[in-house]
Enzyme design. Structure first.
Site, short mmCIF file in Angstrom:
data_model
loop_
_atom_site.label_atom_id
_atom_site.label_comp_id
_atom_site.label_asym_id
_atom_site.label_seq_id
_atom_site.Cartn_x
_atom_site.Cartn_y
_atom_site.Cartn_z
N GLY A 1 0.86 -1.07 0.00
CA GLY A 1 0.05 0.03 -0.75
C GLY A 1 0.73 1.15 -0.11
CG ASP B 1 -0.33 -0.72 8.56
OD1 ASP B 1 -0.44 -2.08 8.00
OD2 ASP B 1 -0.70 0.27 8.25
#
Lengths: 398, 398
Positions: free
Chosen positions: A13, A138
């Site tokens: 991502g 993240d």
């Protein structure tokens, strides 16, 4: 000195600053004598195997510089997990383009990709230097204090929760709760960042649901009730990966992606936030809303943290410096020299270590009740997010 | 000159600039000889009837000035529709606080509230001057070229769609579509604003679903298919209020709010965007996501359009100037003097006219196919949203 061409790729991502890393790698490569052409793989390793390669040296300097402030992955990306059968093709492409320097910007799955390619090449007697540049919103990469991309996504989360908190407080006679869902897979770093929005006790957020703690419906609803009794409204932040004690995601709709990761979020349409919304409505019959911004948290270039952009760029440049000095099989890492004042430097982490797994929030960052974070967590996060705006409140003097 | 106190209120949903209007009213009131105290109603007319009033003259000047850049409704707001039985209580409060000047910042329901209060007071022989200040992200107020709050929400939409479009394009080997849902009830102004994100033909957005056009599932899916065939991915923007030809919202989950408005969005959990997501998955079995930011579009103070802040403030000040000059029963309106260069001035619109209904997008702003907007629409919107960032693209030269 190993002479040859370099290949660059972006994997997994995107973030708001992954192109800043790309900019750093490209600009550093173009200055290196040992490196001939600086090539980019379109759409990651998947595109590379199809020979979808472009010569980045032919891009205008202004475009390369513009990458610093352009979100998402300008080369294109993929989530392809290399199978054993892929390696011959990868080596064929490396040889075809006379590549000796191999750079991927990505998360732990990507570091694993570099590791395996480098190992395979060594086994096949092909000299290749592979260096990884960290990336993920993240913040769950081992071997580094934090990851480029996280600070900016965290800033998006904190700003959103801060602003939505004002709205929820002002509209409390109409709506009683607001829920903000973050991305972040199984790590609570992004929902934790919302805590920076809180200046006064009654500010948002009131409850933070972290994937590191098993979700307990009764405990959650009791906390929502207490909050509503006290303030008249409730702000909840939840990570997309929050699960029940048995491991079932509260979003209750799952499919697996290529890396055996359980797919969270809106794939089936349902989401953790939607489920919490329904729980609250069923229990209390209140009005409220839930906000699922998904990838918007990962590409909001107007909400980057300047330090994040700077670090992402620096990691890119450092990867090239390490590579031409002969260092292979490592990921550039960020080292926190001090928190206040915030000072950082760059180091390295062996790819094999980084590829192992995801780094959860440590226990000392989560409060005893498990529904918020500690001051230690806030202190850790503060320099990564940057200062939040100051909004005024009217007094209640009549 | 009518001497007395002033009461101010905010009504309905907030915007990123409604506090700038409040700032303008307060600062102008404090300078007026005719006005004694400048009072604020907590939580709108609902709070006013409970005598929840604060003396804004006792707020520090820095706090009043800080309202300019603080999102949401600092006085608190409500969605209470005045019933005939409420008017005696309202008059009682007006008399209690010796109020002669009455200002509400809100949408068409709010303008109706002022209108009815002013009329009732006249019938009861109580002299009261009532002036409305426009406000709504929906841009659907009659009698004004556009509404304060719209430009900033439109900017949020355009930025989000622009950024998510880059991400969707870069991730097209993984995900094939992205859907962004806007707020905006039954007007398409906010989804239309996404069109400003498009610089090249393949840029997001590709399809814009406006509430002004009946949704046709087959036509929609055919357009999505064509787009995917052409570009490899598809960006869709939809207003929350899009309906089928028979008037059923595509979100297929509805309840009514106090003003007999059909409730869109996440009340039952389902949403227009979720339904579109499911349609696409069922038809094409592609991967993609949908983004439902809800109120975040209405309070993103870091994404305001500077012109919007300026106009909102000016409308607030003008309301006071009109009132002390004896003008009652009007809403301050914005007049577009020219589009390029953008020049504006302030006028007035009778409250009775404004209260009538919502202003939809005119036909000449919607393209023939009904799945996007025209150049005329883009030209109208451009000065309200302000310039968007410039992001770079890498060429495909190998």
């Amino acid at each position: 000195m190993l002479r040859g061409n370099a290949i660059l790729g972006q994997s997994g991502g995107p973030t708001s600053v992954i192109n800043a890393s790309l900019c750093g790698i490209i600009q550093a490569c173009l200055q290196q004598e040992a490196i001939g052409k600086t090539l980019g793989m379109r759409f990651g390793i998947d595109g590379f195997m199809r020979d979808e390669v472009l010569d980045l040296g032919r891009e205008p300097a202004a475009v390369i510089e513009g990458l610093r402030t352009t979100p998402s992955s300008a080369l294109g990306s993929c989530r392809h997990k290399l199978k054993d059968a892929d390696f011959p093709k990868v080596l064929e492409m490396l040889k075809k383009h006379d590549i000796r320097y191999y750079f991927l910007i990505g998360g732990n799955d990507t570091m694993d990709t570099i590791h395996r390619v480098e190992k395979y090449c060594r086994q096949q007697g092909y000299e290749l230097i592979g260096v990884g540049v960290p990336k993920t919103v993240d913040n769950d990469l081992c071997g580094t204090d934090h990851t480029p991309g996280f600070g900016s996504a965290a800033r998006y989360v904190a700003l959103s929760v801060q602003q939505a908190g004002l709205l929820a407080r002002d509209m409390q006679r109409v709506d009683q709760y607001v829920i903000f869902q973050t991305v972040g897979r199984s790590a609570g770093w992004l929902p934790a960042a919302a805590a920076l929005a809180k200046r006064s006790e009654d500010d948002a957020p009131h409850i933070i649901l972290l994937p590191e703690r098993a979700f307990d419906r009764e405990k959650f609803l009791a906390a929502v009730r207490r909050c509503h009794d006290r303030y008249g409204w409730c702000s909840i932040v939840c990570g997309e990966g929050v699960c029940y004690a048995d491991g079932t995601p509260i979003s209750a709709s799952q499919t697996k992606d290529k890396f055996a990761n359980v797919e969270f979020g809106a794939m089936g349409g349902t989401s953790a936030a939607m489920m919490l919304h329904r729980m609250i409505r069923e229990e209390f019959d209140w009005r409220g809303e839930f906000q699922v911004c998904e990838s918007l948290q990962m590409c909001a270039a107007d909400r980057t943290c300047p330090g994040d952009v700077e670090e992402a760029y620096a990691c890119g440049r450092r990867a090239v410096e390490l590579a031409v000095a002969g260092t292979s099989g490592v990921m550039v890492s960020i080292v926190r020299e001090s928190t206040d004042p915030y000072r950082w430097s760059l180091g390295t982490a062996p790819l094999a270590e980084v590829a192992l797994g995801a780094k959860p929030m440590p226990d000392e960052f989560i409060n005893a009740e498990g529904l918020s974070v500690t001051q230690a967590c806030v202190d850790y996060l503060k320099p990564l997010v940057g200062p939040l705006p100051h909004y005024v409140r009217l007094g209640n003097v009549s």
